[in-house]
Design an enzyme around this catalytic site. Structure first.
Site, PDB file in Angstrom:
ATOM      1  N   TYR A 159       0.846  -1.206   0.000  1.00  0.00           N
ATOM      2  CA  TYR A 159       0.000   0.000   0.000  1.00  0.00           C
ATOM      3  C   TYR A 159       0.875   1.248   0.000  1.00  0.00           C
ATOM      4  CZ  TYR A 159      -3.428   3.368   1.909  1.00  0.00           C
ATOM      5  OH  TYR A 159      -4.243   4.463   2.127  1.00  0.00           O
ATOM      6  N   LYS A 163       1.204   4.616  -2.626  1.00  0.00           N
ATOM      7  CA  LYS A 163       0.965   6.011  -2.238  1.00  0.00           C
ATOM      8  C   LYS A 163       2.215   6.861  -2.481  1.00  0.00           C
ATOM      9  CE  LYS A 163      -3.354   5.422  -1.034  1.00  0.00           C
ATOM     10  NZ  LYS A 163      -4.449   6.036  -1.805  1.00  0.00           N
ATOM     11  N   ILE A 192      -8.231   7.394   9.214  1.00  0.00           N
ATOM     12  CA  ILE A 192      -9.515   8.099   9.256  1.00  0.00           C
ATOM     13  C   ILE A 192     -10.608   7.058   9.457  1.00  0.00           C
ATOM     14  CG2 ILE A 192     -11.050   9.690   7.998  1.00  0.00           C
ATOM     15  CD1 ILE A 192      -8.149  10.777   8.552  1.00  0.00           C
TER      16      ILE A 192
END
Ligand code: NAI
Length: 255
Positions: A159, A163, A192
Site C-alpha cells: 500500500y 501512495k 480516518i
C-alpha cells in the site's frame, strides 16, 4: 486580487465517491453548489448517495467505473463530459488497502492489485483529466495519497509503495503542466474512520488496533468531515498558488 471561495456550478469528478472520504467529500461539495460526477465500482452505494444529494437540492450523477481498467476510466470521462461539460476539478480518491502483514509474507497478487487500483488507477484518471483540462484552459487534480506515501508504513509496504508512487505522479505532473494552468496536489491523511479502516481494525489483534487508534499525538482517528473540508477548500480558487504539494491531515503524526 480577489479569489473565489466558491465551487458553485464547478464540475468536479470524484472516484471512489460512494463510501468513506469520497462520499463525505461529494456530499459537502454538492451542498456548496458543485456539479458532482460520482464514480465507484459500488453502484448501489453510489446511486443511493446521488439520490440523497438530489433530494437535498444538489446536482450529482453516478457513473460506474473501475479505475484499474483504462477503458472503463476513458468511458467514465467521456460520459462525465457529455453530462456536465469538461471536468474542472478532479479528486482521484478510489483506493484499496491490504491486511497488515510482514512484507515477505504478502502474496504477490495483493501487491499487484494494490498497484492496479491505487497507482495505475490514478495514472489512468490523470491522463483523462489532463486531456479534458488541456482542452478547457486548465483545472485542478487532487490525488488522495496518505501519510504512507510520505514515510515508512511497516506491515503495509505494498500500500505504502502505491501512495509513494501517487506522490511522484503528483509532483511530476505539477511541473509538467504548470504552464498549461493545470494544478496537481495531494492530500495525505493518517488513519480516518471509514469502512476501509473499520475493516482493518476488526481484523487485527488488540496490540495492533491500539497502535492504530493511538498512532498520532491527538490519540484518535480522523473523521471523514475533517478530510472533506480540506478537499473542498482545495477545489476552490483560494488554493490557486499551490501545486505539486500535499496537505497532511494526520493529527500531528508526522510532526
Ligand atoms: P473506503 O473503502 O470507504 O472507500 C473507497 C472507495 O473506493 C469505495 O467506495 C470502493 O468501492 C472504491 N473502490 C475500490 N476499488 C475501486 C476501483 N477499482 N475502482 C473504483 N472504485 C473503487 O475507503 P476510504 O478510507 O474512504 O479511502 C479513500 C481513499 O483514502 C483511498 O485512496 C485510501 O487509500 C485513502 N486513505 C484513507 C485513509 C484512511 O485511514 N481511511 C488514510 C489515508 C488515505
Amino acid at each position: 486580487m480577489a479569489l473565489s471561495n466558491s465551487v458553485e456550478n464547478k464540475h468536479i469528478l470524484i472516484t471512489g465517491g460512494a463510501s468513506g472520504i469520497g462520499a463525505a467529500t461529494a456530499s459537502l461539495l454538492a451542498s456548496r453548489g458543485a456539479k458532482m460526477t460520482i464514480s465507484d465500482v459500488n453502484s448501489a452505494l453510489g446511486e443511493t448517495l446521488v439520490k440523497q444529494i438530489v433530494n437535498a437540492g444538489g446536482q450529482a450523477m453516478f457513473i460506474y467505473a473501475d479505475v484499474s481498467d483504462a477503458q472503463s476510466v476513458a468511458e467514465l470521462f467521456n460520459q462525465a463530459k457529455a453530462n456536465y461539460g469538461a471536468v474542472q476539478a478532479a479528486i482521484n480518491n478510489a483506493g484499496i488497502d491490504h491486511t497488515p502483514q510482514a512484507m515477505h509474507l504478502v502474496d504477490d497478487a495483493v501487491f499487484h492489485r494494490n498497484i492496479a487500483v491505487n497507482l495505475a488507477g490514478v495514472w489512468y484518471c490523470m491522463k483523462q483529466e489532463i486531456i479534458q483540462m488541456l482542452g478547457n484552459g486548465g483545472g485542478h487534480v487532487i490525488n488522495v495519497a496518505s501519510v504512507a506515501g510520505l514515510r515508512s508504513a511497516p506491515m503495509i509496504a505494498a500500500y505504502s509503495a502505491t501512495k509513494h508512487g501517487v506522490m511522484g505522479l503528483t509532483k511530476s505532473a505539477a511541473v509538467e503542466y504548470a504552464k498549461a494552468n493545470i494544478r496537481f496536489n495531494a492530500i495525505c491523511p493518517s488513519f480516518i474512520r471509514t469502512p476501509m479502516v473499520e475493516n482493518v481494525l476488526a481484523n487485527v489483534d488488540e496490540r495492533v488496533r491500539n497502535g492504530m487508534l493511538k498512532a498520532n499525538p491527538m490519540k484518535r482517528l480522523g473523521e471523514v468531515e475533517e478530510i472533506a473540508t480540506a478537499l473542498a477548500w482545495l477545489c476552490t480558487d483560494e488554493s490557486s498558488f499551490m501545486t505539486g504539494q500535499s496537505v497532511v491531515l494526520d493529527g500531528g503524526m508526522l510532526a
